[in-house]
Design an enzyme around this catalytic site. Sequence first.
Site, PDB file in Angstrom:
ATOM      1  N   HIS A   1      -2.313   0.952  -1.085  1.00 57.75           N
ATOM      2  CA  HIS A   1      -0.927   0.780  -1.527  1.00 57.75           C
ATOM      3  C   HIS A   1      -0.824  -0.428  -2.451  1.00 57.75           C
ATOM      4  O   HIS A   1      -0.121  -0.388  -3.461  1.00 57.75           O
ATOM      5  CB  HIS A   1      -0.003   0.588  -0.322  1.00 57.75           C
ATOM      6  CG  HIS A   1       1.391   0.189  -0.710  1.00 57.75           C
ATOM      7  ND1 HIS A   1       2.229   1.028  -1.409  1.00 57.75           N
ATOM      8  CD2 HIS A   1       2.075  -0.974  -0.536  1.00 57.75           C
ATOM      9  CE1 HIS A   1       3.378   0.410  -1.634  1.00 57.75           C
ATOM     10  NE2 HIS A   1       3.303  -0.800  -1.112  1.00 57.75           N
TER      11      HIS A   1
ATOM     12  N   TYR B   1      -5.353   3.209   7.790  1.00 55.18           N
ATOM     13  CA  TYR B   1      -4.518   4.322   8.218  1.00 55.18           C
ATOM     14  C   TYR B   1      -5.002   5.670   7.676  1.00 55.18           C
ATOM     15  O   TYR B   1      -4.587   6.722   8.148  1.00 55.18           O
ATOM     16  CB  TYR B   1      -3.075   4.086   7.740  1.00 55.18           C
ATOM     17  CG  TYR B   1      -2.983   3.684   6.285  1.00 55.18           C
ATOM     18  CD1 TYR B   1      -2.977   4.636   5.266  1.00 55.18           C
ATOM     19  CD2 TYR B   1      -2.927   2.330   5.930  1.00 55.18           C
ATOM     20  CE1 TYR B   1      -2.922   4.258   3.941  1.00 55.18           C
ATOM     21  CE2 TYR B   1      -2.861   1.950   4.606  1.00 55.18           C
ATOM     22  CZ  TYR B   1      -2.853   2.917   3.605  1.00 55.18           C
ATOM     23  OH  TYR B   1      -2.803   2.530   2.288  1.00 55.18           O
TER      24      TYR B   1
ATOM     25  N   ARG C   1      -3.627   8.958  -4.748  1.00 58.78           N
ATOM     26  CA  ARG C   1      -3.701   7.509  -4.872  1.00 58.78           C
ATOM     27  C   ARG C   1      -5.120   7.088  -4.498  1.00 58.78           C
ATOM     28  O   ARG C   1      -5.494   7.079  -3.338  1.00 58.78           O
ATOM     29  CB  ARG C   1      -2.681   6.858  -3.924  1.00 58.78           C
ATOM     30  CG  ARG C   1      -2.427   5.385  -4.194  1.00 58.78           C
ATOM     31  CD  ARG C   1      -1.504   4.785  -3.130  1.00 58.78           C
ATOM     32  NE  ARG C   1      -2.230   4.530  -1.890  1.00 58.78           N
ATOM     33  CZ  ARG C   1      -1.645   4.292  -0.713  1.00 58.78           C
ATOM     34  NH1 ARG C   1      -0.331   4.340  -0.598  1.00 58.78           N
ATOM     35  NH2 ARG C   1      -2.366   4.044   0.361  1.00 58.78           N
TER      36      ARG C   1
END
Length: 328
Positions: free
Chosen positions: A252, A260, A248
């Site tokens: 998100h 993170y 990715r």
Amino acid sequence: MKPSQEQEIWMYKHMLISRFFEEEIEKIYMEGKTPAFNMANGPIPGEMHLSNGQEPCAVGVCAHLNPEDVVTSTHRPHHVAIAKGVDLKGMTAEIFGKKTGLSGGRGGHMHIFDANVNFSCSGIIGQSIGPAVGAALSRVMQKKSGVAVAYLGEGAANQGAFHEGLNMAAVWNLPVVFVIEDNSWGISVSKKASTAVERNSDRAVAYGMPGEHIKGNDPIAIFDVVGRAIERARNGEGPTLIEIETSRLAGHFMGDTEGYRPKGEKEELFKIDPIPTMTKRLAEVYGWSDEDDRKLVEEAHAIVDEAIQYARDSEYPEPEEAMDKVFV
């Protein structure tokens, strides 16, 4: 199972279209959202989940499918929709909330639906599984051809729907393939922190079906493994669980600061970006030239530009249309 040169070029082309599409969507999404980010502002309000880096998961699978085959995808659906042949103009207009969208602007980017190619997706985690199992069952009951493919993220493999769906598919020996896109992160939680097994594909044995793990985000390896699983499904040999190691390259969702992630992780992922890797492969295996690449890149950009312009030029639905096609 090896792809032909024509199939490899098809895969590369659709990877390019997906990447260029999301690069444009990313720019447009941020219109009106700076300097203070507010996801309600701009021509594309709401959340936006980009799939850059995960393009191999789409093309390596969809190269084996036809319009009668069913695909159910996730809240990160653009790459799969494009590879499945979803109408790009209609999808783009849907993302913009326009009346020319696939659902008249009602669904947005997480609820893309195109009956012409049997594609749908859902914003709810793990909810691609049940509809795919149901679609596969319908094919069997109606004695129709076609298989179903359910896409899900590695985090969704910890949902109850995952285990229920795999069990039903195995009990009824259904023509369905479960494809897990393992990008290592379920929102901001790492797979290592959330999942007891190293590979979700190992869970297949509990349901009496084959489980396959594919390393390296490699569209050629994906084509091979998925091709055999699709062939099994078409031959009445039941379901398969496949987990694909992918990347990715974005957060998100748009606006995710990604605090993170370990330091340096994204930089390493960009070093193995699957698109330049595929460009290099075509050159080495088929003598793909810079001129060949330039022409295909221009074609992919033109397809995306046409879809974006169509969406921008389309009209918004009238307020009184909000309740049309709604069952009350």
